[in-house]
Design a protein around this motif. Structure first.
Motif, PDB file in Angstrom:
ATOM      1  N   LEU A  73       3.339   2.713   7.812  1.00 54.66           N
ATOM      2  CA  LEU A  73       4.385   3.268   8.675  1.00 54.66           C
ATOM      3  C   LEU A  73       3.766   3.840   9.937  1.00 54.66           C
ATOM      4  O   LEU A  73       2.700   4.453   9.905  1.00 54.66           O
ATOM      5  N   ILE A  84       7.977   6.864   9.988  1.00 58.53           N
ATOM      6  CA  ILE A  84       7.920   8.087   9.175  1.00 58.53           C
ATOM      7  C   ILE A  84       9.148   8.956   9.452  1.00 58.53           C
ATOM      8  O   ILE A  84       9.756   9.503   8.536  1.00 58.53           O
ATOM      9  N   ILE A  93      12.283   8.005   7.601  1.00 60.94           N
ATOM     10  CA  ILE A  93      12.327   8.367   6.178  1.00 60.94           C
ATOM     11  C   ILE A  93      13.041   9.704   6.026  1.00 60.94           C
ATOM     12  O   ILE A  93      13.839   9.903   5.127  1.00 60.94           O
ATOM     13  N   LYS A 135      11.004   2.287   2.914  1.00 63.65           N
ATOM     14  CA  LYS A 135      10.813   3.212   1.803  1.00 63.65           C
ATOM     15  C   LYS A 135       9.688   2.711   0.888  1.00 63.65           C
ATOM     16  O   LYS A 135       8.859   3.492   0.428  1.00 63.65           O
ATOM     17  N   TYR A 178       6.489   3.378   2.486  1.00 62.58           N
ATOM     18  CA  TYR A 178       6.244   4.815   2.468  1.00 62.58           C
ATOM     19  C   TYR A 178       5.686   5.255   1.116  1.00 62.58           C
ATOM     20  O   TYR A 178       4.696   5.978   1.034  1.00 62.58           O
ATOM     21  N   LYS A 226       2.206   3.949   0.636  1.00 62.66           N
ATOM     22  CA  LYS A 226       1.321   4.296   1.758  1.00 62.66           C
ATOM     23  C   LYS A 226       0.911   3.064   2.566  1.00 62.66           C
ATOM     24  O   LYS A 226       0.894   3.111   3.789  1.00 62.66           O
TER      25      LYS A 226
END
Lengths: 542, 508
Positions: free
Chosen positions: B65, B70, B73, B148, B151, B154
């Motif tokens: 991301l 980010i 999110i 997502k 996220y 990572k």
């Protein structure tokens, strides 16, 4: 040692015949002069301070003229009286009692002036011991109205010092000028100061500090007055005779000056030569050559001395010019014979003195120790006996300090070797481990107030991740067994250099002869080291 | 094939692992075996040299991301915020009001409206009152789902994405600052066929790695096969213990003296000025005696010399020549000056004290030891260095003998062309200096001072015969022999030098 630079051409001005560069380079060392440097035009020579007659190109040329061109000696000089008189005030007796002088006529040039001033400086520095023994003043005599008075003045007395344009008081000269700061300490601790002035009250000099500006020399100077003041007469007369000889080398005509002390009169300069005796036998004993009397006489001519046979040819009398102050003893004359003869002509003789070579006994023991430790993988290092106070502090109650060391961090004589070895490890941090080093060398202990005991010790350090007391004790055991040492014991000991409980002393016949253990991490860390270090230090007396 | 035909245990372990699954990374091999990372690296080095493996470089692209990604999110994508607002407003709202209420820039807003229409969540209608946005669905958007996923993980290797996800990723790629890519390359090790053959052989043969006492005592060594080593390979470096090169040189010079029949002597480093200077006829105001040249010990005076009857003799010799036939130096000699303790500035006091003590009618002695001068440490100067010194005395010895001794002494040290020049020392007369032509540097080098001790020096010691003496600095010879320029180097004790230097054994 004083150094003199000059052009070959300048030297040739004074020589009987011109010499080329190669010839000059060949001859110079034979005169006892050391060639510091040279190029195609110029040469730089170092001369011994006790041969100030070599202090100018003219002086060196004179030596070559006698030595190489066989010019007849010129020792006796005819000196006429000048109209110069120096009246000496009795009050100088307590502060700087003696003055001598001369008057000379001379064709100056910029070069001559430079060379004379350089000689004056070399005389001050060398035999003058930084003006302690005498101070020389050179003056343009045309500016002086004789008679001259050598007298005293108070601290507020004013005059224009050399190369200044305003008047300064004596106190100002002492506190503000470079010469005042350099030489002020030579003055007697009295509130009066020596001053040399003429009948018009013009100041010639304030010895031994600075001259007056009024008599400053220039390349136009044609008449020269020289004063030399001192606390003892002989050094002053020595220096004057050297200056007189040099002025003669420059072709000057010299006249004497009358010095009027309250209790006596003196005619200076005193250039009367010294007479000394020599035998051919003593020449043979030292140089190993048998010379005939006339050969000796001829050799002396080459060094500007006159010699003749006396006492039915048993001895040789040598007339030594006054300025050769280095001739103290018969052996000094033998040396003149040596270099007049030519050292390179002295053929070597085999020595018939047979004995067996004999090394020192202790050196054999050191060799044993070295062999043993090298066998155990130790590298020998050599460090200085001079060490740093802070690093040595733990090992002696009273460290032995040296006065004013130029390399400031080396300020005491070491009392232990181990701290020096730790520094060695510290500078080898990037070298592969294990590292094992040792040194055999002296340490110093102060006994009482002034007795210094020197002991030879062997010390070693071991460093790697697993070193321990056990390892170093094994090494010490191995070494002592190798040397055949008997009756030694280890005893637990506390010493701030080592980890508590991991330190021992070595005892033999109730005497402590060694120390070993694991070095305190504080010292390891302080030297930037990362691995444990164990070490030992053992005295090698007996 | 020779020695390469047998695997080392480490190599065997690696090949064994690759046999189970080929194409592994170094880290994977390490975790699959009991070897340390270091051992695996070493093993791979060996195997590479033996051409039993191939290394392949593989590139991976990871997606992560970026800043807006980010942010989305936490706050939701802009299109999600539009949907949420519409739901709040009852499913329909005038477009201008939506934009105003969300406080979006024109560019961001119109892009978000576009994405929402494309996903079928809204429709835009033109009515009399204006343009309206109408909510059709609140379903999870594909882009939201992918963001997502990234996220939570990572980072995701692109190869792990589904075909559909890859398409969504391509869309997201067009929106700046939502995602970013990182390229990672990894080396994998692939064992070749012949490696496996060797491994089979290794597994079949019961090689013995180590010869143990048990094998020797039991005699089993006769039955086993010892694994051949790669005897041509690298081994760890070990360092022998060594003598310091300066000590080695000292020993060589000592040998020359001893072979010439000289006796070795020594003496103290700390001396009263009396022995270092006065007894050598060096006047008390001589420049060499100044503190800037000589090390004096702070506040330490040798009171014992005052009781020595010789001081009266030395005093009179300095002042007026005493009974030696000399004129002396003509000054007032002070015993206080003579009491000051110094670190010896030369080795001559050692020989002088020998003469005083033994009063030999003939002798050949030498010493090599440290001397001290108050110098700044630099590439040309040490404050502590070595001098060697020899003296010869006897009934008929002369300067010509000294010249003879020195010629052979320096010949032993390797100097071929030697000359003698006059010079000056306060304690010898005549005084000479020996110089040698050194081809290496193309110059005449000063070797030593030499001469015959003055009567003022030897007569008070009770010596009647001439005493020939010579002495010089040792370090300059060592520098020449080792071709070193900086004198400090000799005592810096670099282990790299001490461990590896070849001693200068040949004649200079």
């Amino acid at each position: 040692m004083p150094v003199l630079s000059f052009k070959y051409e300048r030297l040739n001005n004074f020589l009987e015949k011109k010499l080329c560069k190669e010839e000059i380079l060949e001859i110079i060392p034979l005169l006892g002069l050391n060639i510091e440097d040279f190029n195609d035009e110029e040469i730089k020579v170092e001369y011994s301070p006790n041969r100030p007659d070599y202090g100018s190109p003219a002086g060196i040329a004179k030596a070559i003229n006698h030595f190489y061109f066989n010019k007849e000696p010129s020792i006796e000089v005819q000196i006429d009286k000048s109209e110069y008189i120096v009246h000496v005030d009795r009050r100088v007796e307590e502060i700087r009692p003696y003055v001598v002088g001369l008057y000379a006529r001379l064709q100056f040039s910029e070069q001559t002036l430079k060379e004379l001033i350089s000689l004056q400086e070399d005389l001050h520095e060398g035999i003058g011991r930084k003006r302690k023994k005498f101070a020389i003043g050179l003056h343009d005599a045309s500016r002086i109205r004789p008679p001259i008075y050598y007298t005293v003045e108070g601290p507020d007395f004013k005059f224009v010092p050399l190369y200044h344009n305003t008047q300064k008081s004596i106190l100002e000269i002492l506190s503000q000028t470079e010469q005042g700061k350099l030489y002020g300490h030579l003055l007697a601790k009295k509130n009066v100061f020596p001053i040399l002035k003429d009948s018009l009250n013009q100041v010639l000099s304030f010895p031994p500090i600075i001259n007056g500006n009024v008599t400053a020399l220039s390349e136009k100077t044609k008449e020269l007055f020289v004063d030399i003041t001192a606390c003892e007469l002989e050094p002053a007369e020595d220096a004057l005779s050297i200056l007189a000889a040099t002025l003669l080398d420059y072709g000057a005509k010299i006249y004497s000056v009358e010095i009027n002390f309250y209790d006596k009169k003196l005619e200076t300069p005193n250039l009367s030569p010294r007479k000394m005796l020599l035998t051919k036998d003593s020449i043979r004993k030292i140089l190993g050559i048998s010379l005939k009397t006339n050969e000796v006489i001829n050799i002396f001519k080459k060094v500007n001395m006159r010699a003749r046979a006396v006492k039915d040819g048993k001895e040789i009398e040598v007339i030594v010019p006054r300025h050769r102050i280095d001739i103290l003893h018969e052996v000094d004359l033998i040396e003149e014979v040596g270099y007049g003869f030519g050292y390179n002509k002295l053929r070597p003789l085999p020595l018939k003195l047979h004995q067996n070579g004999k090394p020192l006994r202790n050196k054999k023991i050191f060799e044993d120790i070295r062999n043993c430790l090298i066998g155990l993988g130790f590298i020998e290092v050599m460090t200085f006996y001079l060490a740093n106070k802070e690093e040595q502090d733990l090992f002696a109650e009273h460290l032995i300090e040296v006065a004013e060391p130029k390399t400031k961090e080396y300020n005491v004589l070491r009392s232990a070797i181990m701290p020096q070895l730790l520094k060695v490890l510290s500078s080898n941090i990037h070298e592969p481990y294990p590292q094992k080093v040792f040194e055999i060398g002296r340490i110093f202990e102060l006994k009482g107030r002034s007795i210094i005991k020197e002991k030879v010790k062997v010390a070693g350090l071991i460093s790697h991740t697993d070193t321990s007391f056990t390892e170093v004790k094994s090494v010490v055991n191995a070494l002592l067994n190798y040397l055949g040492t008997k009756n030694y014991t280890f005893k637990a000991y506390t010493h701030p250099y080592f980890i508590d409980g991991r330190c021992a002393i070595l005892i033999q016949n109730n005497r402590k002869i060694g120390l070993l253990g694991e070095i305190l991490p504080y010292y390891i860390q302080k030297e930037g080291l990362r691995h444990p270090v164990s070490g030992f230090e053992i005295s090698l007396e007996k | 094939m020779g020695m390469n035909s047998v695997l080392h245990p480490i190599e065997a372990e690696i090949i064994g692992t690759l046999k189970k699954k080929n194409n592994l990374t170094i880290n994977e091999i390490t975790s699959e075996t009991k070897l340390s990372l270091d051992q695996v690296r070493r093993g791979i080095e060996w195997l590479k040299k033996k051409e039993l493996i191939e290394l392949e470089e593989k590139k991976y692209i990871f997606v992560e991301l970026d800043t807006l990604g980010i942010k989305s999110i936490n706050e939701g994508l802009p299109e999600r915020r539009i949907l949420n607002l519409l739901a709040e407003k009852g499913g329909k709202e005038e477009i201008g009001k939506v934009k105003k209420e969300l406080g979006m820039e024109e560019k961001e807003f119109s892009a978000a409206i576009g994405f929402a229409i494309k996903s079928g969540c809204i429709e835009v209608t033109k009515e009399k009152e204006g343009v309206f946005v109408k909510l059709l669905s609140l379903k999870l958007l594909d882009s939201e789902a992918l963001l997502k996923k990234i996220y939570t993980k990572k980072q995701i290797e692109i190869g792990e994405l589904t075909f559909h996800e890859k398409r969504v990723l391509d869309e997201l790629k067009k929106r700046p600052n939502y995602i970013k890519f990182r390229e990672v390359s990894e080396i994998t090790i692939k064992a070749k066929e012949n490696a496996f053959t060797l491994f089979e052989e290794y597994s079949r043969t019961p090689y013995v790695e180590k010869l143990t006492p048990e094998l020797i005592i039991s005699g089993k060594w006769k039955e086993v096969k010892f694994r051949p080593y790669d005897v041509e390979g690298e081994v760890p470096t070990v360092y022998p213990g060594r003598k310091h090169p300066v000590q080695d040189f000292i020993d060589q010079v000592r040998e020359i003296f001893l072979s010439f029949g000289f006796e070795e002597i020594e003496g103290p480093v700390v001396l009263p000025s009396f022995w270092n200077f006065d007894a050598l006829f060096i006047p008390q105001d001589h420049p060499a005696r100044e503190m800037q040249d000589t090390f004096y010990l702070k506040g330490i005076f040798d009171e014992r010399i005052e009781k020595n009857p010789i001081i009266g003799v030395i005093k009179s010799i300095h002042e007026k020549g005493g009974d030696t036939g000399s004129r002396g130096w003509n000054y007032k000699w002070s015993v206080e000056e003579a009491k000051k303790t110094v670190l010896r500035t030369h080795t001559t006091p050692i020989t002088l004290q020998y003469l005083y003590k033994n009063k030999p009618s003939s002798a050949k002695v030498f010493s090599i030891d440290k001397v001290f001068r108050n110098e700044n440490l630099d590439s040309k100067h040490l404050f502590e260095f070595h001098q060697y010194e020899g003296i010869v005395t006897g009934k008929n010895v002369t300067l010509r003998h000294l010249i003879g001794i020195l010629s052979s002494f320096y010949k032993e040290l390797g100097f071929k062309k030697i000359k003698f020049w006059p010079t000056y020392f306060p304690y010898t007369e005549p005084s000479l200096e020996a110089v040698a032509y050194v081809e290496k540097i193309g110059k005449w080098l000063e070797l030593c001072g030499m001469g015959v001790f003055r009567p003022e020096v030897v007569l008070p010691a009770g010596i009647k015969n001439p005493v020939l003496a010579w002495g010089g600095g040792l370090e300059r010879l060592i520098l020449l022999a080792y071709e070193i320029d900086d004198i400090r180097f000799l005592y810096e004790n670099h282990l790299s030098w001490l461990r590896g230097v070849n001693y200068a054994r040949t004649k200079l």
